[in-house]
Design a protein around this motif. Structure first.
Motif, PDB file in Angstrom:
ATOM      1  N   ASP A 259       0.837  -1.202   0.000  1.00 14.48           N
ATOM      2  CA  ASP A 259       0.000   0.000   0.000  1.00 14.48           C
ATOM      3  C   ASP A 259       0.872   1.252   0.000  1.00 14.48           C
ATOM      4  N   GLN A 260       1.938   1.216   0.819  1.00 16.02           N
ATOM      5  CA  GLN A 260       2.819   2.383   0.953  1.00 16.02           C
ATOM      6  C   GLN A 260       3.559   2.665  -0.352  1.00 16.02           C
ATOM      7  N   GLU A 261       4.046   1.622  -1.000  1.00 17.76           N
ATOM      8  CA  GLU A 261       4.774   1.796  -2.262  1.00 17.76           C
ATOM      9  C   GLU A 261       3.866   2.322  -3.368  1.00 17.76           C
ATOM     10  N   LEU A 262       2.642   1.833  -3.394  1.00 14.67           N
ATOM     11  CA  LEU A 262       1.695   2.227  -4.443  1.00 14.67           C
ATOM     12  C   LEU A 262       1.089   3.599  -4.198  1.00 14.67           C
ATOM     13  N   GLY A 263       1.043   4.009  -2.937  1.00 17.42           N
ATOM     14  CA  GLY A 263       0.354   5.263  -2.609  1.00 17.42           C
ATOM     15  C   GLY A 263      -1.153   5.103  -2.651  1.00 17.42           C
ATOM     16  N   LYS A 264      -1.633   3.853  -2.616  1.00 14.96           N
ATOM     17  CA  LYS A 264      -3.058   3.522  -2.592  1.00 14.96           C
ATOM     18  C   LYS A 264      -3.160   2.068  -2.138  1.00 14.96           C
ATOM     19  N   PRO A 265      -4.338   1.594  -1.784  1.00 18.95           N
ATOM     20  CA  PRO A 265      -4.447   0.196  -1.336  1.00 18.95           C
ATOM     21  C   PRO A 265      -4.088  -0.799  -2.437  1.00 18.95           C
ATOM     22  N   ALA A 266      -3.248  -1.776  -2.105  1.00 20.77           N
ATOM     23  CA  ALA A 266      -2.948  -2.850  -3.057  1.00 20.77           C
ATOM     24  C   ALA A 266      -4.247  -3.591  -3.369  1.00 20.77           C
ATOM     25  N   GLY A 267      -4.367  -4.039  -4.617  1.00 23.88           N
ATOM     26  CA  GLY A 267      -5.589  -4.728  -5.026  1.00 23.88           C
ATOM     27  C   GLY A 267      -6.720  -3.794  -5.400  1.00 23.88           C
ATOM     28  N   SER A 268      -6.407  -2.498  -5.534  1.00 25.07           N
ATOM     29  CA  SER A 268      -7.450  -1.505  -5.862  1.00 25.07           C
ATOM     30  C   SER A 268      -8.147  -1.823  -7.181  1.00 25.07           C
TER      31      SER A 268
ATOM     32  N   ARG B 231     -14.920 -14.570  -7.819  1.00 27.53           N
ATOM     33  CA  ARG B 231     -16.338 -14.377  -8.141  1.00 27.53           C
ATOM     34  C   ARG B 231     -17.148 -14.010  -6.898  1.00 27.53           C
ATOM     35  N   GLU B 232     -16.814 -14.629  -5.776  1.00 30.46           N
ATOM     36  CA  GLU B 232     -17.552 -14.367  -4.531  1.00 30.46           C
ATOM     37  C   GLU B 232     -17.307 -12.964  -3.985  1.00 30.46           C
ATOM     38  N   ASN B 233     -16.130 -12.415  -4.262  1.00 31.89           N
ATOM     39  CA  ASN B 233     -15.764 -11.125  -3.670  1.00 31.89           C
ATOM     40  C   ASN B 233     -15.826  -9.951  -4.630  1.00 31.89           C
ATOM     41  N   LEU B 234     -16.046 -10.244  -5.910  1.00 34.38           N
ATOM     42  CA  LEU B 234     -16.120  -9.178  -6.906  1.00 34.38           C
ATOM     43  C   LEU B 234     -17.389  -8.362  -6.716  1.00 34.38           C
ATOM     44  N   ASN B 235     -17.245  -7.031  -6.750  1.00 35.88           N
ATOM     45  CA  ASN B 235     -18.375  -6.111  -6.586  1.00 35.88           C
ATOM     46  C   ASN B 235     -19.042  -6.269  -5.224  1.00 35.88           C
TER      47      ASN B 235
ATOM     48  N   LYS C  53      -9.849  -9.238   3.965  1.00 34.37           N
ATOM     49  CA  LYS C  53     -10.188 -10.026   2.766  1.00 34.37           C
ATOM     50  C   LYS C  53      -9.447  -9.483   1.545  1.00 34.37           C
ATOM     51  N   ARG C  54      -9.341  -8.151   1.452  1.00 35.09           N
ATOM     52  CA  ARG C  54      -8.577  -7.544   0.340  1.00 35.09           C
ATOM     53  C   ARG C  54      -7.149  -8.064   0.322  1.00 35.09           C
ATOM     54  N   LEU C  55      -6.507  -8.065   1.487  1.00 32.97           N
ATOM     55  CA  LEU C  55      -5.109  -8.510   1.571  1.00 32.97           C
ATOM     56  C   LEU C  55      -4.983 -10.007   1.299  1.00 32.97           C
ATOM     57  N   GLU C  56      -6.009 -10.760   1.652  1.00 31.59           N
ATOM     58  CA  GLU C  56      -6.009 -12.202   1.357  1.00 31.59           C
ATOM     59  C   GLU C  56      -6.049 -12.435  -0.159  1.00 31.59           C
TER      60      GLU C  56
END
Length: 324
Positions: free
Chosen positions: A223-232, A257-261, A268-271
């Motif tokens: 997240d720090q390297e990207l300047g935004k949440p990873a997986g955005s 599929r279960e987590n999209l939208n 869960k994002r980090l997983e």
């Protein structure tokens, strides 16, 4: 750190880039305090300024004149900036380059009108160029960028999209603007048609590699390297190359599929990020980026040897190997 390393590769262009930076500031100047603040907020967030850099480097193959080159470098960067503001509204992004986005700092309406204003300034600057051919290339590029934005909206949350869908989307989103930067820098400097064509293709291939690496970094950087949440990208519904490769695993496909939208937790994002990062998808996506990088480097082999070609080669290697 990575951005600083990149800037060192073209440090000899610093005076010209400072001039272009001042021109960008003048271009977004407005009688409206709100428009001024919102436009400068984006401009001062910085950026790699890859498009102006490629305009300048391409100009080295002809009659190098920064006063002429800035006439294409400035509108191209303004088009890019306008697309970023609009992107952040579409993706509901709160952070860009470690800073709040225009839509986050103000609201969606201010962001949309700011993007429109910056785009209008780009069109205004284009009129300073007395060349129907350059107008034609710029206008067609702008049309394709807009088409790319619409296609991205249409493809949101579509886990079943094809590889062709993805490649056509990033072509319009990123590669064409970089390709046009190289071609227009060459044409405005009076280079021959053959050289301009090789530079155009170099820009296209390096632009494709650049965007694929960006999409990989969304899962491999912090997240720090990207300047935004990873997986955005995944959270926003943008199906990128690592996801296209990873979805072939039935278990990963089910998780995606279960987590999209869905409104998912940070945990869960980090997983999801870890799952993609440790899958074979990242290496497969890297190989795709490397194929485009090789094609870009091959185009440079046809160009006259000299400092500009050398710098382009170094930038190409950096783009293909960067870590964040």
């Amino acid at each position: 750190m990575e951005k600083m390393k990149l800037k060192l590769l073209y440090s000899d262009l610093k005076p010209e880039l400072e001039l272009i930076e001042k021109e960008l500031e003048q271009a977004v100047d407005s009688e409206s305090l709100l428009l001024n603040d919102a436009s400068l907020h984006l401009l001062q967030a910085g950026g790699k300024r890859i498009r102006p850099v490629f305009v300048l480097l391409a100009g080295k193959f002809g009659n190098y004149d920064v006063e002429l080159l800035k006439r294409v470098a400035v509108p191209l960067e303004l088009i890019h900036m306008a697309s970023l503001v609009h992107d952040d509204v579409i993706d509901d992004s709160e952070i860009r380059r470690g800073r709040p986005t225009v839509k986050s700092e103000w609201n969606n309406s201010v962001a949309m009108y700011t993007g429109d204003f910056i785009l209008a300034r780009a069109l205004e600057r284009i009129t300073e160029i007395e060349s129907p051919r350059i107008h034609d290339i710029l206008s067609k590029t702008l049309i394709e960028v807009c088409r790319g934005e619409i296609i991205q909206i249409e493809h949101k949350y579509r886990l079943d999209q094809s590889m062709r869908d993805y490649l056509r989307r990033i072509k319009r989103k990123t590669a064409l603007l970089i390709s046009s930067s190289c071609e227009l820098g060459a044409l405005v400097s009076g280079t021959d048609e053959k050289t301009a064509a090789h530079l155009r293709r170099f820009g296209y291939f390096i632009g494709m590699s650049f965007q694929i690496i960006d999409d990989i970094l969304d899962f491999t950087a912090s997240d720090q390297e990207l300047g935004k949440p990873a997986g955005s990208d995944f959270i926003q519904g943008n199906i990128t190359l690592p996801i296209l490769y990873a979805r072939r695993d039935p278990l990963i496909y089910q998780m995606l599929r279960e987590n999209l939208n869905q409104d998912i937790s940070d945990e869960k994002r980090l997983e999801i990020v870890r799952t993609i990062r440790t899958s074979a998808a990242v290496d497969e996506a890297k190989r795709m980026s490397e194929r485009y990088l090789e094609k870009a480097l091959k185009e440079l082999d046809y160009l006259p040897k000299g400092p500009a070609t050398k710098t382009m080669r170094k930038i190409a290697f950096f783009i293909g190997k960067r870590k964040f």
